[in-house]
Design a protein around this motif. Structure first.
Motif, PDB file in Angstrom:
ATOM      1  N   GLY A  27     -23.740  -2.778 -18.620  1.00 24.77           N
ATOM      2  CA  GLY A  27     -22.729  -3.512 -19.368  1.00 24.77           C
ATOM      3  C   GLY A  27     -21.651  -4.040 -18.454  1.00 24.77           C
ATOM      4  N   ILE A  28     -20.628  -4.607 -19.047  1.00 24.53           N
ATOM      5  CA  ILE A  28     -19.508  -5.180 -18.289  1.00 24.53           C
ATOM      6  C   ILE A  28     -18.416  -4.122 -18.148  1.00 24.53           C
ATOM      7  N   ASN A  48     -22.692  -4.573 -14.746  1.00 21.98           N
ATOM      8  CA  ASN A  48     -23.636  -3.539 -14.321  1.00 21.98           C
ATOM      9  C   ASN A  48     -24.970  -3.770 -15.029  1.00 21.98           C
ATOM     10  N   ALA A  49     -25.782  -4.673 -14.463  1.00 22.43           N
ATOM     11  CA  ALA A  49     -27.050  -5.037 -15.093  1.00 22.43           C
ATOM     12  C   ALA A  49     -28.131  -3.987 -14.840  1.00 22.43           C
ATOM     13  N   THR A  50     -28.055  -3.303 -13.695  1.00 21.60           N
ATOM     14  CA  THR A  50     -29.053  -2.307 -13.331  1.00 21.60           C
ATOM     15  C   THR A  50     -28.341  -1.078 -12.789  1.00 21.60           C
ATOM     16  N   GLN A  51     -28.753   0.109 -13.236  1.00 21.92           N
ATOM     17  CA  GLN A  51     -28.122   1.339 -12.745  1.00 21.92           C
ATOM     18  C   GLN A  51     -28.412   1.519 -11.256  1.00 21.92           C
ATOM     19  N   ASN A  52     -27.492   2.222 -10.577  1.00 24.33           N
ATOM     20  CA  ASN A  52     -27.587   2.525  -9.144  1.00 24.33           C
ATOM     21  C   ASN A  52     -27.687   1.281  -8.274  1.00 24.33           C
ATOM     22  N   THR A  53     -26.939   0.248  -8.634  1.00 27.76           N
ATOM     23  CA  THR A  53     -26.898  -0.986  -7.851  1.00 27.76           C
ATOM     24  C   THR A  53     -25.519  -1.129  -7.224  1.00 27.76           C
ATOM     25  N   ASN A  54     -25.475  -1.623  -5.973  1.00 32.80           N
ATOM     26  CA  ASN A  54     -24.197  -1.847  -5.305  1.00 32.80           C
ATOM     27  C   ASN A  54     -23.663  -3.229  -5.660  1.00 32.80           C
ATOM     28  N   TYR A  55     -22.359  -3.286  -5.955  1.00 33.56           N
ATOM     29  CA  TYR A  55     -21.679  -4.545  -6.251  1.00 33.56           C
ATOM     30  C   TYR A  55     -20.540  -4.718  -5.265  1.00 33.56           C
ATOM     31  N   GLU A  56     -20.392  -5.941  -4.734  1.00 30.22           N
ATOM     32  CA  GLU A  56     -19.327  -6.198  -3.761  1.00 30.22           C
ATOM     33  C   GLU A  56     -18.008  -6.454  -4.476  1.00 30.22           C
ATOM     34  N   VAL A  57     -16.961  -5.799  -3.975  1.00 29.40           N
ATOM     35  CA  VAL A  57     -15.608  -5.999  -4.486  1.00 29.40           C
ATOM     36  C   VAL A  57     -14.744  -6.455  -3.325  1.00 29.40           C
ATOM     37  N   LYS A  58     -13.970  -7.511  -3.531  1.00 27.85           N
ATOM     38  CA  LYS A  58     -13.071  -8.008  -2.487  1.00 27.85           C
ATOM     39  C   LYS A  58     -11.673  -7.446  -2.728  1.00 27.85           C
ATOM     40  N   MET A  59     -11.038  -7.078  -1.647  1.00 25.84           N
ATOM     41  CA  MET A  59      -9.680  -6.526  -1.698  1.00 25.84           C
ATOM     42  C   MET A  59      -8.890  -7.219  -0.600  1.00 25.84           C
ATOM     43  N   MET A  69      -8.723   3.312  -7.561  1.00 19.67           N
ATOM     44  CA  MET A  69      -9.530   2.329  -8.278  1.00 19.67           C
ATOM     45  C   MET A  69      -9.893   2.912  -9.635  1.00 19.67           C
ATOM     46  N   LYS A  70      -9.586   2.154 -10.690  1.00 21.43           N
ATOM     47  CA  LYS A  70      -9.932   2.561 -12.056  1.00 21.43           C
ATOM     48  C   LYS A  70     -10.962   1.587 -12.591  1.00 21.43           C
ATOM     49  N   ILE A  71     -12.020   2.139 -13.163  1.00 26.87           N
ATOM     50  CA  ILE A  71     -13.049   1.323 -13.791  1.00 26.87           C
ATOM     51  C   ILE A  71     -13.097   1.698 -15.257  1.00 26.87           C
ATOM     52  N   LYS A  72     -13.053   0.664 -16.121  1.00 24.27           N
ATOM     53  CA  LYS A  72     -13.033   0.898 -17.563  1.00 24.27           C
ATOM     54  C   LYS A  72     -14.245   0.238 -18.201  1.00 24.27           C
ATOM     55  N   GLY A  73     -14.959   1.015 -19.017  1.00 26.73           N
ATOM     56  CA  GLY A  73     -16.136   0.505 -19.705  1.00 26.73           C
ATOM     57  C   GLY A  73     -15.787  -0.110 -21.044  1.00 26.73           C
ATOM     58  N   SER A  74     -16.748  -0.778 -21.642  1.00 27.88           N
ATOM     59  CA  SER A  74     -16.527  -1.426 -22.941  1.00 27.88           C
ATOM     60  C   SER A  74     -16.274  -0.402 -24.047  1.00 27.88           C
ATOM     61  N   ASP A  75     -16.668   0.862 -23.821  1.00 24.90           N
ATOM     62  CA  ASP A  75     -16.414   1.926 -24.802  1.00 24.90           C
ATOM     63  C   ASP A  75     -15.082   2.632 -24.530  1.00 24.90           C
ATOM     64  N   ASN A  76     -14.231   2.013 -23.682  1.00 27.86           N
ATOM     65  CA  ASN A  76     -12.914   2.540 -23.291  1.00 27.86           C
ATOM     66  C   ASN A  76     -12.979   3.788 -22.427  1.00 27.86           C
ATOM     67  N   SER A  77     -14.150   4.097 -21.876  1.00 25.95           N
ATOM     68  CA  SER A  77     -14.237   5.195 -20.911  1.00 25.95           C
ATOM     69  C   SER A  77     -13.579   4.725 -19.611  1.00 25.95           C
ATOM     70  N   VAL A  78     -12.890   5.641 -18.929  1.00 25.63           N
ATOM     71  CA  VAL A  78     -12.171   5.303 -17.699  1.00 25.63           C
ATOM     72  C   VAL A  78     -12.611   6.256 -16.588  1.00 25.63           C
ATOM     73  N   PHE A  79     -12.909   5.703 -15.431  1.00 24.95           N
ATOM     74  CA  PHE A  79     -13.313   6.475 -14.257  1.00 24.95           C
ATOM     75  C   PHE A  79     -12.388   6.076 -13.112  1.00 24.95           C
ATOM     76  N   THR A  80     -11.962   7.055 -12.330  1.00 24.32           N
ATOM     77  CA  THR A  80     -11.058   6.762 -11.216  1.00 24.32           C
ATOM     78  C   THR A  80     -11.609   7.343  -9.916  1.00 24.32           C
ATOM     79  N   ALA A  81     -11.222   6.741  -8.813  1.00 23.42           N
ATOM     80  CA  ALA A  81     -11.584   7.264  -7.492  1.00 23.42           C
ATOM     81  C   ALA A  81     -10.525   6.824  -6.493  1.00 23.42           C
ATOM     82  N   LYS A  82     -10.339   7.649  -5.470  1.00 22.91           N
ATOM     83  CA  LYS A  82      -9.406   7.327  -4.396  1.00 22.91           C
ATOM     84  C   LYS A  82     -10.104   6.409  -3.397  1.00 22.91           C
ATOM     85  N   LEU A  83      -9.375   5.406  -2.940  1.00 17.58           N
ATOM     86  CA  LEU A  83      -9.887   4.433  -1.994  1.00 17.58           C
ATOM     87  C   LEU A  83      -8.924   4.421  -0.807  1.00 17.58           C
ATOM     88  N   ILE A  84      -9.465   4.532   0.383  1.00 14.17           N
ATOM     89  CA  ILE A  84      -8.628   4.505   1.583  1.00 14.17           C
ATOM     90  C   ILE A  84      -8.951   3.225   2.339  1.00 14.17           C
TER      91      ILE A  84
END
Length: 86
Positions: A27-28, A48-59, A69-84
């Protein structure tokens, strides 16, 4: 099994990195990247069209430091990770 995502490489060098959403549902997903004082410095979406796929993010134009970095799904689930950024 915990659902989450990974950032490769971490620490990030340069202006882009890869995000793998692992086994998260297809999903998106929207993402935001925040600096140490909570200011949003980057945002976008990942289809996210296919599970376990890498997507490029520009910063671009981001200083060396620690970000969240916070990622939010269409079901309002939120995932966070530290980025250095080197």
């Amino acid at each position: 099994t915990a659902k989450s995502f990974s950032i490769v490489p971490n620490p990030v060098t340069g202006d882009s990195f890869q995000v793998n959403l692992g086994t998260l549902a297809t999903g998106i997903y929207s993402y935001s990247i925040y600096n140490a004082i909570g200011q949003e410095v980057e945002k976008g979406s990942i289809n996210n069209a296919t599970q376990n796929t890498n997507y490029e993010v520009k910063m671009s134009n981001s200083a060396t430091g620690i970000y969240i970095m916070k990622i939010k799904g269409s079901d309002n689930s939120v995932f966070t990770a530290k980025l250095i950024k080197k």
